[in-house]
Design a protein around this motif. Structure first.
Motif, PDB file in Angstrom:
ATOM      1  N   HIS A  62       0.556  -1.187  -0.110  1.00  0.00           N
ATOM      2  CA  HIS A  62      -0.110  -0.002   0.296  1.00  0.00           C
ATOM      3  C   HIS A  62       0.511   0.768  -0.173  1.00  0.00           C
ATOM      4  CE1 HIS A  62      -3.905  -2.288   0.257  1.00  0.00           C
ATOM      5  NE2 HIS A  62      -3.026  -2.717   0.998  1.00  0.00           N
ATOM      6  N   GLN A  63       1.999   1.317   0.188  1.00  0.00           N
ATOM      7  CA  GLN A  63       3.061   2.307  -0.062  1.00  0.00           C
ATOM      8  C   GLN A  63       4.039   2.547  -1.186  1.00  0.00           C
ATOM      9  OE1 GLN A  63       5.764   1.033   2.919  1.00  0.00           O
ATOM     10  NE2 GLN A  63       3.801   1.601   5.411  1.00  0.00           N
ATOM     11  N   LEU A  64       3.914   1.280  -2.358  1.00  0.00           N
ATOM     12  CA  LEU A  64       3.956   1.667  -3.612  1.00  0.00           C
ATOM     13  C   LEU A  64       3.496   2.911  -4.130  1.00  0.00           C
ATOM     14  CD1 LEU A  64       3.892  -2.076  -4.659  1.00  0.00           C
ATOM     15  CD2 LEU A  64       6.258  -0.634  -4.369  1.00  0.00           C
ATOM     16  N   THR A  65       4.991   3.908  -4.753  1.00  0.00           N
ATOM     17  CA  THR A  65       4.061   4.869  -4.876  1.00  0.00           C
ATOM     18  C   THR A  65       4.894   5.597  -6.779  1.00  0.00           C
ATOM     19  OG1 THR A  65       5.606   5.808  -4.282  1.00  0.00           O
ATOM     20  CG2 THR A  65       4.344   6.560  -3.228  1.00  0.00           C
ATOM     21  N   ASP A  66       5.998   4.419  -7.302  1.00  0.00           N
ATOM     22  CA  ASP A  66       5.763   4.510  -8.126  1.00  0.00           C
ATOM     23  C   ASP A  66       6.460   3.458  -9.143  1.00  0.00           C
ATOM     24  OD1 ASP A  66       7.757   4.327 -11.007  1.00  0.00           O
ATOM     25  OD2 ASP A  66       9.124   5.862  -9.490  1.00  0.00           O
ATOM     26  N   GLU A  67       4.815   2.282  -9.266  1.00  0.00           N
ATOM     27  CA  GLU A  67       5.062   0.958  -9.872  1.00  0.00           C
ATOM     28  C   GLU A  67       6.065   0.913 -10.587  1.00  0.00           C
ATOM     29  OE1 GLU A  67       1.264  -1.448  -9.900  1.00  0.00           O
ATOM     30  OE2 GLU A  67       1.749  -0.489 -11.979  1.00  0.00           O
ATOM     31  N   PRO A  68       6.397   1.941 -11.563  1.00  0.00           N
ATOM     32  CA  PRO A  68       7.634   1.305 -12.322  1.00  0.00           C
ATOM     33  C   PRO A  68       8.600   1.147 -11.870  1.00  0.00           C
ATOM     34  CG  PRO A  68       6.295   2.910 -13.862  1.00  0.00           C
ATOM     35  CD  PRO A  68       5.638   2.714 -12.297  1.00  0.00           C
ATOM     36  N   ALA A  69       9.099   1.666 -11.342  1.00  0.00           N
ATOM     37  CA  ALA A  69      10.255   1.487 -10.356  1.00  0.00           C
ATOM     38  C   ALA A  69      10.002  -0.213  -9.712  1.00  0.00           C
ATOM     39  CB  ALA A  69      10.476   2.194  -9.754  1.00  0.00           C
ATOM     40  N   TYR A  70       9.201  -0.204  -8.971  1.00  0.00           N
ATOM     41  CA  TYR A  70       8.931  -1.288  -8.428  1.00  0.00           C
ATOM     42  C   TYR A  70       9.051  -2.701  -8.912  1.00  0.00           C
ATOM     43  CZ  TYR A  70       6.314  -4.773  -5.917  1.00  0.00           C
ATOM     44  OH  TYR A  70       5.780  -6.305  -5.291  1.00  0.00           O
ATOM     45  N   LEU A  71       8.360  -2.437 -10.560  1.00  0.00           N
ATOM     46  CA  LEU A  71       8.835  -3.911 -11.238  1.00  0.00           C
ATOM     47  C   LEU A  71      10.400  -4.044 -12.154  1.00  0.00           C
ATOM     48  CD1 LEU A  71       4.893  -3.156 -12.982  1.00  0.00           C
ATOM     49  CD2 LEU A  71       5.895  -5.164 -11.656  1.00  0.00           C
ATOM     50  N   GLN A  72      10.783  -2.627 -12.584  1.00  0.00           N
ATOM     51  CA  GLN A  72      11.910  -2.883 -12.408  1.00  0.00           C
ATOM     52  C   GLN A  72      12.676  -3.509 -11.113  1.00  0.00           C
ATOM     53  OE1 GLN A  72      12.999  -2.177 -15.898  1.00  0.00           O
ATOM     54  NE2 GLN A  72      14.409  -2.912 -15.010  1.00  0.00           N
ATOM     55  N   PHE A  73      12.621  -3.007 -10.366  1.00  0.00           N
ATOM     56  CA  PHE A  73      12.913  -3.467  -9.642  1.00  0.00           C
ATOM     57  C   PHE A  73      12.855  -5.177  -9.310  1.00  0.00           C
ATOM     58  CE2 PHE A  73      12.851  -5.437  -5.056  1.00  0.00           C
ATOM     59  CZ  PHE A  73      14.572  -5.159  -4.343  1.00  0.00           C
ATOM     60  N   LEU A  74      11.839  -5.485  -9.130  1.00  0.00           N
ATOM     61  CA  LEU A  74      11.311  -6.795  -9.048  1.00  0.00           C
ATOM     62  C   LEU A  74      12.549  -8.128 -10.651  1.00  0.00           C
ATOM     63  CD1 LEU A  74       7.893  -6.680  -8.116  1.00  0.00           C
ATOM     64  CD2 LEU A  74       9.876  -7.363  -6.409  1.00  0.00           C
ATOM     65  N   VAL A  75      12.474  -7.351 -11.831  1.00  0.00           N
ATOM     66  CA  VAL A  75      12.728  -8.079 -12.952  1.00  0.00           C
ATOM     67  C   VAL A  75      14.518  -7.657 -12.335  1.00  0.00           C
ATOM     68  CG1 VAL A  75      13.074  -7.460 -15.408  1.00  0.00           C
ATOM     69  CG2 VAL A  75      10.822  -7.282 -14.253  1.00  0.00           C
ATOM     70  N   GLU A  76      15.182  -7.018 -12.221  1.00  0.00           N
ATOM     71  CA  GLU A  76      16.001  -7.077 -11.874  1.00  0.00           C
ATOM     72  C   GLU A  76      16.331  -7.955 -10.843  1.00  0.00           C
ATOM     73  OE1 GLU A  76      17.546  -2.964 -10.804  1.00  0.00           O
ATOM     74  OE2 GLU A  76      17.010  -1.753 -12.831  1.00  0.00           O
ATOM     75  N   GLN A  77      16.126  -8.162 -10.103  1.00  0.00           N
ATOM     76  CA  GLN A  77      16.411  -9.336  -9.079  1.00  0.00           C
ATOM     77  C   GLN A  77      15.726 -10.216  -9.353  1.00  0.00           C
ATOM     78  OE1 GLN A  77      17.323  -9.125  -5.723  1.00  0.00           O
ATOM     79  NE2 GLN A  77      17.873  -6.867  -6.224  1.00  0.00           N
ATOM     80  N   ILE A  78      14.750 -10.689 -10.401  1.00  0.00           N
ATOM     81  CA  ILE A  78      14.599 -12.146 -11.213  1.00  0.00           C
ATOM     82  C   ILE A  78      15.630 -12.691 -12.081  1.00  0.00           C
ATOM     83  CG2 ILE A  78      12.707 -13.149 -12.570  1.00  0.00           C
ATOM     84  CD1 ILE A  78      10.388 -11.253 -11.146  1.00  0.00           C
ATOM     85  N   ASN A  79      16.084 -11.364 -13.257  1.00  0.00           N
ATOM     86  CA  ASN A  79      17.541 -11.365 -14.239  1.00  0.00           C
ATOM     87  C   ASN A  79      16.530 -12.678 -15.253  1.00  0.00           C
ATOM     88  OD1 ASN A  79      19.395 -11.403 -15.816  1.00  0.00           O
ATOM     89  ND2 ASN A  79      20.613 -12.440 -14.323  1.00  0.00           N
ATOM     90  N   PRO A  80      15.363 -12.345 -15.774  1.00  0.00           N
ATOM     91  CA  PRO A  80      14.848 -13.529 -16.616  1.00  0.00           C
ATOM     92  C   PRO A  80      15.432 -13.616 -17.099  1.00  0.00           C
ATOM     93  CG  PRO A  80      13.449 -11.071 -16.685  1.00  0.00           C
ATOM     94  CD  PRO A  80      14.734 -11.434 -15.835  1.00  0.00           C
ATOM     95  N   VAL A  81      15.800 -14.592 -17.775  1.00  0.00           N
ATOM     96  CA  VAL A  81      16.296 -15.233 -19.497  1.00  0.00           C
ATOM     97  C   VAL A  81      15.003 -15.536 -20.504  1.00  0.00           C
ATOM     98  CG1 VAL A  81      17.027 -17.746 -20.697  1.00  0.00           C
ATOM     99  CG2 VAL A  81      18.185 -16.191 -18.788  1.00  0.00           C
ATOM    100  N   ASN A  82      13.583 -16.038 -20.021  1.00  0.00           N
ATOM    101  CA  ASN A  82      12.461 -15.896 -20.825  1.00  0.00           C
ATOM    102  C   ASN A  82      11.704 -14.967 -20.406  1.00  0.00           C
ATOM    103  OD1 ASN A  82      13.561 -18.301 -22.995  1.00  0.00           O
ATOM    104  ND2 ASN A  82      13.799 -19.099 -20.730  1.00  0.00           N
ATOM    105  N   GLU A  83      11.795 -13.739 -21.463  1.00  0.00           N
ATOM    106  CA  GLU A  83      11.166 -12.772 -20.772  1.00  0.00           C
ATOM    107  C   GLU A  83       9.765 -12.923 -20.985  1.00  0.00           C
ATOM    108  OE1 GLU A  83      13.937 -11.792 -22.373  1.00  0.00           O
ATOM    109  OE2 GLU A  83      15.343 -11.261 -21.644  1.00  0.00           O
ATOM    110  N   LEU A  84       9.241 -12.998 -22.987  1.00  0.00           N
ATOM    111  CA  LEU A  84       7.940 -13.921 -23.319  1.00  0.00           C
ATOM    112  C   LEU A  84       7.345 -14.661 -21.998  1.00  0.00           C
ATOM    113  CD1 LEU A  84       8.395 -13.344 -26.465  1.00  0.00           C
ATOM    114  CD2 LEU A  84       6.855 -11.868 -25.181  1.00  0.00           C
ATOM    115  N   ALA A  85       8.263 -15.303 -21.781  1.00  0.00           N
ATOM    116  CA  ALA A  85       7.590 -16.497 -20.588  1.00  0.00           C
ATOM    117  C   ALA A  85       7.066 -15.732 -19.482  1.00  0.00           C
ATOM    118  CB  ALA A  85       8.516 -17.783 -20.484  1.00  0.00           C
ATOM    119  N   LEU A  86       7.765 -15.061 -18.800  1.00  0.00           N
ATOM    120  CA  LEU A  86       7.209 -14.344 -17.378  1.00  0.00           C
ATOM    121  C   LEU A  86       6.511 -14.011 -17.746  1.00  0.00           C
ATOM    122  CD1 LEU A  86       7.973 -13.976 -14.480  1.00  0.00           C
ATOM    123  CD2 LEU A  86       9.511 -12.698 -15.423  1.00  0.00           C
TER     124      LEU A  86
END
Length: 141
Positions: A62-86
């Motif tokens: 409920h404290q998320l104010t910048d969803e694109p930054a949050y999602l970018q953080f998650l994606v960087e942590q995941i470091n996906p090899v198959n982006e379309l699958a994710l």
């Protein structure tokens, strides 16, 4: 907040899936079944306690104010090899309650941007997910 709560690739993937299901602040049985299946299929049930992860997610969500930054953080942590699958997994989770609100549409656009997926690829994946749901529900190809 979330940068201290999420320390691993598995946690990031779990929180991304939770975010996809809970963006509309409702968790239907269908969504719960779908997200549980995805988490177990990924083998995350062996390394994470989902109830603890849900508590962590709810503590900061409920404290998320910048969803694109949050999602970018998650994606960087995941470091996906198959982006379309994710992306397709996320789209499936968002669509698992049979509705797509404007907020959820924006979420999918933001996830696609974080993953570096083009608008055309995004549209194809969403269309595929919708058609699969129709086939599964109506048994109609």
């Amino acid at each position: 907040m979330y940068t201290t709560a999420i320390k691993s690739q598995d946690e990031a993937l779990t929180h991304l899936f939770f975010h996809c299901c809970l963006k509309d602040e409702m968790l239907t049985d269908a969504e719960l079944e779908t997200v549980s299946g995805k988490l177990v299929a990924a083998g995350l049930n062996k390394t994470l306690n989902f109830k603890e992860e849900m508590v962590k997610y709810r503590a900061y969500s409920h404290q998320l104010t910048d969803e694109p930054a949050y999602l970018q953080f998650l994606v960087e942590q995941i470091n996906p090899v198959n982006e379309l699958a994710l992306y397709s997994y996320c789209a499936e989770l968002v669509l698992s309650d049979q509705t797509l609100s404007a907020v959820e549409e924006t979420l999918l656009i933001n996830i696609a941007a974080a993953l570096g997926i083009s608008r055309e690829e995004e549209d194809v994946v969403k269309r595929l997910m919708v058609q699969r749901r129709v086939v599964e529900a109506d048994k109609l190809f």
